[in-house]
Structures are given as structure tokens and as C-alpha cells.
Design a protein around this motif. Structure first.
Motif, short mmCIF file in Angstrom:
data_model
loop_
_atom_site.label_atom_id
_atom_site.label_comp_id
_atom_site.label_asym_id
_atom_site.label_seq_id
_atom_site.Cartn_x
_atom_site.Cartn_y
_atom_site.Cartn_z
N ASP A 230 21.30 18.36 55.99
CA ASP A 230 20.71 17.10 56.44
C ASP A 230 19.77 17.37 57.62
O ASP A 230 20.17 18.05 58.58
CB ASP A 230 21.83 16.16 56.86
CG ASP A 230 21.36 14.75 57.17
OD1 ASP A 230 20.17 14.57 57.49
OD2 ASP A 230 22.19 13.83 57.11
N PRO A 231 18.55 16.85 57.58
CA PRO A 231 17.65 17.03 58.73
C PRO A 231 18.26 16.56 60.04
O PRO A 231 17.95 17.12 61.10
CB PRO A 231 16.43 16.19 58.34
CG PRO A 231 16.42 16.19 56.85
CD PRO A 231 17.87 16.17 56.45
N ALA A 232 19.14 15.56 59.98
CA ALA A 232 19.79 15.09 61.20
C ALA A 232 20.69 16.17 61.80
O ALA A 232 20.83 16.26 63.03
CB ALA A 232 20.61 13.83 60.92
N LYS A 233 21.30 16.99 60.95
CA LYS A 233 22.12 18.09 61.45
C LYS A 233 21.24 19.11 62.16
O LYS A 233 21.57 19.58 63.26
CB LYS A 233 22.89 18.75 60.30
CG LYS A 233 23.76 19.94 60.72
CD LYS A 233 24.49 20.51 59.51
CE LYS A 233 25.29 21.77 59.85
NZ LYS A 233 26.52 21.50 60.60
N PHE B 159 15.50 25.82 61.16
CA PHE B 159 16.18 25.65 62.45
C PHE B 159 15.23 25.91 63.62
O PHE B 159 15.20 25.14 64.58
CB PHE B 159 17.41 26.56 62.52
CG PHE B 159 18.33 26.25 63.67
CD1 PHE B 159 18.45 24.97 64.19
CD2 PHE B 159 19.11 27.25 64.24
CE1 PHE B 159 19.31 24.69 65.25
CE2 PHE B 159 19.97 26.99 65.30
CZ PHE B 159 20.06 25.70 65.80
N THR B 160 14.47 26.97 63.55
CA THR B 160 13.54 27.24 64.65
C THR B 160 12.45 26.18 64.73
O THR B 160 11.99 25.83 65.82
CB THR B 160 12.93 28.65 64.51
OG1 THR B 160 12.36 28.81 63.21
CG2 THR B 160 13.99 29.73 64.73
N ASP B 161 12.06 25.61 63.59
CA ASP B 161 11.12 24.48 63.61
C ASP B 161 11.74 23.29 64.33
O ASP B 161 11.08 22.61 65.13
CB ASP B 161 10.74 24.07 62.19
CG ASP B 161 9.78 25.03 61.51
OD1 ASP B 161 9.22 25.92 62.21
OD2 ASP B 161 9.60 24.91 60.29
N ALA B 162 13.01 23.02 64.04
CA ALA B 162 13.69 21.89 64.67
C ALA B 162 13.83 22.09 66.17
O ALA B 162 13.70 21.14 66.95
CB ALA B 162 15.06 21.69 64.01
N GLN C 281 30.13 14.87 65.38
CA GLN C 281 29.89 16.27 65.69
C GLN C 281 28.73 16.82 64.88
O GLN C 281 28.57 16.49 63.71
CB GLN C 281 31.13 17.11 65.35
CG GLN C 281 32.40 16.71 66.04
CD GLN C 281 33.59 17.55 65.58
OE1 GLN C 281 33.53 18.24 64.57
NE2 GLN C 281 34.69 17.49 66.33
N ALA C 282 27.93 17.68 65.51
CA ALA C 282 26.94 18.45 64.76
C ALA C 282 27.56 19.73 64.22
O ALA C 282 27.08 20.29 63.23
CB ALA C 282 25.75 18.79 65.66
N SER C 283 28.60 20.21 64.88
CA SER C 283 29.36 21.39 64.47
C SER C 283 30.78 21.18 64.97
O SER C 283 31.02 20.35 65.86
CB SER C 283 28.75 22.66 65.08
OG SER C 283 29.64 23.76 64.96
N ASP C 284 31.73 21.92 64.43
CA ASP C 284 33.10 21.81 64.93
C ASP C 284 33.36 22.73 66.13
O ASP C 284 34.45 22.70 66.70
CB ASP C 284 34.12 22.08 63.82
CG ASP C 284 33.86 23.35 63.05
OD1 ASP C 284 32.82 24.00 63.28
OD2 ASP C 284 34.70 23.71 62.20
#
Length: 595
Positions: free
Chosen positions: A310-313, A357-360, A582-585
């Protein structure tokens, strides 16, 4: 032999243990059925006319039924006065407050995972009535037993091989206390949340708010002898919104309901009434930016990040790097998946995932990171099937240089070598001993050579084997077997071997070992590393050493260790693990190195 299977709401198959040969019906009360051990003395028997008052109804899923409680308890503190009546996928036609007389068969129900049987599962059983019929005889009331800071013993469990048939000692052991109240209505007043709300409408509270409390409202797991007996899982029987609670929030007033047991966390309060959710105001943390002469090195488990996530992640994780971690110079990532994610199609490349990820990160205001990694062999490194998770480096080329040396691939081991007057790697990036049995079905460590202001730094990114297969803290086998620990010990020894090779050439070499080591600072799995490196978490008080929250225990799974030639300032940046959203646990962490 009769075994009934049913599908729980979580989608995991459970089984009812084979019952003993039935005998003639007999009159019984609940405390006669529950007995003074975990296994009923009447297991397999048909009982009739069992009296009590309905205290809770589970009217959803395929494990429906109701709890009822005897209003005339016996004098034995070991025998519970509550019991669950299992009705399968049929909603029982009873209501809380109904006085009932129940006929049924006594069974011990063992919640089992895939591949387990009632005989082999480490989980405890729940005493139940099945094939039940009942009559409503009137109305009644029932008391809720208050559970406060001094109610549950601090000592967690007897230290015997199997506690199933031991006489309960509820005044001495926490697990015995809970077992002696199985099926009874308990109440915890003004409970503090120590495990955030999950995707299954559950959270964790503590009845012992001072027990190994950390500064953000959690309860920290500080040793194998500190299981934190006050922790209790809470689910809701009500068809109503469930609070999205974070660690440090409170449930004001009483949270009460019958006490159940699940393989997902052990004893669970099935709340007929939840206290009012009062937010505690916990906020995600940020760390300070590194100074001009400081090298900031971070680790972040990004939890199955794939190009199709998901782009939100991506945006949330990027904000964590830019705002939470203050854009470190080097970031070791764990759980980077291949470009096709969990689709098991033979794809192993992860360039699209890392580019996204690096773009984000750049879109969030961060630097334009570059990356280095090595594609694994297909489905050789564990994790989600088809996902091919691996560790990877991001680095900011405006602050640090990566020294590329050819030869690194999925199967070629990296070694330190002498390169004139300077130490070098045989390949950069390279993998440590990828053919070693220690890394079977597990991620291989990635080593990279970096230059910061002309000074050489070797960084080892790790993601050790998971704790899958370990027996639970709440199980019937005490102490629980930590079967996965053996592999992590071997993995730590392999990384230690590489560190020793480096230091044999240059004892003043600057080495950073970091990542998700999937074990605690006090675990034997960390000992090979702490024998040669400095664990930066030791700069924090024990209660503040955590990056993950599991079953209400704040615990340390992620680590940064450095060679003695380095001085560092260390920070765990709490932005995920304590929050329902959470974005990650995992929480990331960063070290600012000075040398």
C-alpha cells in the motif's frame, strides 16, 4: 475416540481432546468438574443438573457457547466456580443472568496449531461441557472477583516439565491463580493498556501497573524469570466498537467478564463490559539529527515491504526514516521483499521495492538514498513464502560513500582481507557464510564497507531466525522450551567469527553489527556477540530496552552493537510497536557514532 474440529475466528484449526470412555451420568457442581488441577477429574463423564448463572455468551464464530458460574462456591481456593458450555456454531438461547441447570459431557479442549495434537501441543486446556442441554430455572446474579496489584502472584509458574496434573497453588503462581478462576468473572479496575489493540479486537492490560514499568506506560520483559504476571489479554463479547488503544491508555472503571484461555496469548478476559477508553496521549518519538562529525547508523524492520505494498505504508515508513530517525546516513533494512511480494513466481530481485521506498523517502523530504543488497536464492531465506525477504542497506551519498567490491552473490562467503596497509572485504556487499547450516531457511547477514570522512566502517546487517516453534510463556510446559534459540546461537557465532576475522587483521577496526536479532539482550543467543562487541542498549535502564511489544510485554528484539574502537549515542525511536496504528510491528533505532 472422538475428535471434533472447528475453525476459530482467526482461521486456525483447533481440536477437542479425545475424551475418556463415558460412564453413567452423575450429579455435579462446577467446582467438582473443574477440580484442583488443570485437568478435570470428571473428564469424559456425563454430568447432569449442574447449577449456575449465565455470566457471558459468545454468539459469534464457530466456537459459540456460554459461561456460567456457581453462586454457592466451595471452600477450596483451587477449584474454579466457572465453566464454559460449548455449542459449536449454534448461538445458545440464554442470556446473562439466567439461572440454568446444565447436562453435558466433560471434555478438556486443547487449542492446537497446525501440526499439533492435543497430546503434543504446549498449550493448556480449557475444561468444557459439550453436547449440552439445559433448563432455565430463573434469574440470578453473580459476583465479579476484583483483580488488583496484589491479587495475582508475581511468581509465574511451577518449574516442572508438565504442569497439567499438578495440584494448583493459586496463592503462589500466576498461572495457577488464573487456572483456579477459569470461566469465572473477573474485574480489573482502571486498567492500564500494555499491548495495543490488534486486528482481532484484542488488547493487553496489566493488573500490576508498577511491574517492570517503562517510561511510556508499558511493561518490559527484563528476564526469563520476569514474565510479568499482571499481563492479561482482553477481548470483547459485545457487538460494539472496540477501542483503538495504545500502550499507556487506560480503561477507566471496570473491565470485567469470564476468564477464558486461548493459544493466542493464554488467559483472556472475555469482557462483557469494557472500561471507558481514556487515551494516555502517547506520541511517536523523534530523535535529534546527527552532527557534522557523527555517523548515524540505523536499523528498521519494515515488515514485509514489497513493491506492491500500500502506498500509505511506504509513506508512513518514509516518514519514520525522515522525521523519526532524522534521516540517518546508513539504514539497515529487514524484511525487504522481492518485486512481486508474496506471489511465489520465482522473482527474487527487489530493485522495484527499494526504488519505491527511496522515492517515498525523498517525497517525505529526505535525502536521495542509494541502496546495496544481494538477491537471495528463491525461497531459501524463510519468511513469507514467495516474498524472498532480505536485508538491505540504504545510504545517503551526500554524507557517506559505499565501497563497491565485486564478487558478492547469494552463495559466496565474504571475508576480510589485507589490502596493502588497509583492511578490505573480499566482496562488498557480501554475505557471511551463506552455506553454513546456521542460515538454513533464514536471512543471511549482509556486510558492507563504508567510508565516512575518509574513515572506514564495516556494517553487518542481520535478521536472525524467528522465534517460531518456541513454547509459549503461558503453556503447560514450564519452563517453556526455546527451541529456536539454538539456531540463533549458531547465527551469532557465525557473525562473531566474521568479527574476529576482521579484528585479527586490525584490532582497531570500526565494526557495527545491527538488525532484528529476534532475541533479548539477556538471551544466550546474544552472548557470542556481546563477548566481542559493545551492546549499545546497555546504556539504557533495563526497562527502557525494547523495540517490540508482544502479548503485553515490551521486549528487545532489535539491536545495535559496535566494536570497542567506536563511541556512540544510542536511541530507540518508538513510533510503531506501542500503537494500534502501525506502519511496522518493530520500532527503529539509531546510533550516532563518533571516532
Amino acid at each position: 475416540m472422538r475428535v471434533t474440529s472447528l475453525l476459530a475466528a482467526t482461521g486456525v484449526l483447533l481440536s477437542i481432546a479425545p475424551a475418556a470412555t463415558a460412564v453413567a451420568q452423575q450429579q455435579a457442581r462446577i467446582h467438582d468438574i473443574q477440580g484442583a488441577t488443570r485437568v478435570s477429574p470428571l473428564v469424559g463423564r456425563q454430568v447432569t443438573g449442574v447449577p449456575g448463572v449465565v455470566t457471558g455468551v459468545r454468539g459469534f464464530g464457530q466456537a459459540r457457547g456460554f459461561w456460567f458460574q456457581d453462586t454457592e462456591p466451595d471452600a477450596d481456593p483451587r477449584t474454579s466456580e466457572g465453566l464454559f458450555v460449548f455449542t459449536g456454531n449454534q448461538t445458545p438461547q440464554v442470556a446473562v443472568g439466567d439461572a440454568v441447570a446444565v447436562d453435558g459431557r466433560v471434555v478438556e479442549y486443547y487449542p492446537v496449531a497446525s501440526g499439533e495434537t492435543p497430546e503434543t501441543t504446549p498449550n493448556q486446556s480449557v475444561t468444557e461441557l459439550t453436547g449440552a442441554t439445559w433448563q432455565i430455572t430463573g434469574k440470578g446474579s453473580f459476583p465479579a472477583e476484583a483483580v488488583g496489584p496484589e491479587t495475582v502472584p508475581a511468581e509465574f509458574a511451577p518449574q516442572d516439565a508438565n504442569i497439567d496434573k499438578l495440584d494448583l497453588e493459586p496463592q503462589r503462581y500466576a498461572l495457577d491463580y488464573y487456572e483456579s478462576r477459569e470461566g469465572m468473572v473477573l474485574r480489573v479496575d482502571d486498567a492500564r493498556v500494555v499491548g495495543p489493540t490488534d486486528a482481532y479486537r484484542a488488547l493487553w492490560i496489566t493488573s500490576k501497573p508498577e511491574q517492570n514499568a517503562n517510561g511510556r506506560g508499558g511493561t518490559t520483559y527484563t528476564g526469563y524469570d520476569e514474565a510479568n504476571a499482571g499481563r492479561l489479554k482482553v477481548e470483547s463479547l459485545a457487538d460494539a466498537p472496540f477501542p483503538a488503544a495504545n500502550v499507556g491508555d487506560r480503561l477507566r472503571g471496570g473491565t470485567e467478564g469470564p476468564l477464558d484461555y486461548s493459544r493466542f496469548g493464554g488467559y483472556v478476559l472475555e469482557a462483557a463490559r469494557l472500561g471507558e477508553h481514556v487515551p494516555g496521549g502517547l506520541q511517536p518519538e523523534t530523535t535529534r539529527p546527527q552532527g557534522r562529525g557523527e555517523l548515524a547508523v540505523a536499523t528498521y524492520n519494515v515488515e514485509n515491504l514489497a513493491a506492491g505494498s500500500d502506498p500509505a505504508k511506504f509513506a508512513r515508513l518514509a516518514e519514520g526514516v525522515v522525521d523519526g530517525l532524522a534521516a540517518p546516513d546508513i539504514v539497515a533494512l529487514e524484511e525487504v521483499q522481492d518485486n512481486s511480494g508474496p506471489t511465489d513466481d520465482g522473482v527474487v530481485a527487489a530493485d522495484e521495492t527499494l526504488r519505491a521506498f527511496t522515492d517515498a523517502i525523498e517525497a517525505a523530504g529526505g535525502p536521495r538514498y542509494q541502496w546495496r543488497q544481494i538477491d537471495p536464492q528463491n525461497n531459501a531465506d524463510g519468511g513469507q513464502p514467495g516474498g524472498n525477504i532480505r536485508v538491505a542497506f540504504l545510504y545517503n551519498p551526500a554524507r557517506v560513500s559505499f565501497v563497491d567490491r565485486p564478487g558478492g552473490d547469494a552463495t559466496t562467503p565474504v571475508h576480510p582481507v589485507e589490502n596493502g596497509s588497509r583492511l578490505a572485504l573480499s566482496a562488498s556487499p557480501g554475505r557471511i557464510a551463506p552455506a553454513d547450516e546456521a542460515w538454513r531457511d533464514s536471512r543471511k547477514p549482509l556486510v558492507g564497507e563504508f567510508l565516512f570522512r575518509g574513515r572506514q566502517v564495516f556494517v553487518v546487517a542481520d535478521h536472525f531466525a524467528s522465534k517460531g516453534g518456541d513454547q509459549p510463556l503461558h503453556g503447560r510446559f514450564q519452563p517453556p522450551a526455546r527451541v529456536s534459540e539454538e539456531q540463533r546461537v549458531k547465527q551469532a557465532q557465525a557473525v562473531r567469527g566474521f568479527v574476529d576475522e576482521v579484528r585479527a587483521i586490525d584490532d582497531e577496526a570500526r565494526i557495527v553489527v545491527l538488525g532484528d536479532l529476534n532475541d533479548y539482550g539477556f538471551s544466550p543467543a546474544l552472548a557470542p556477540l556481546t563477548g566481542a562487541l559493545v551492546p549499545l542498549a546497555d546504556s539504557l535502564p533495563p526497562a527502557e530496552r525494547y523495540s517490540y511489544v508482544y502479548e503485553g510485554n515490551s521486549q528487545q528484539l532489535d539491536h545495535i552493537l559496535v566494536s570497542p574502537a567506536i563511541t556512540a549515542e544510542y536511541d530507540v525511536v518508538h513510533i510503531n510497536a506501542e500503537f494500534a496504528d502501525q506502519a511496522s510491528d518493530h520500532d527503529p533505532q539509531v546510533a550516532r557514532l563518533r571516532f
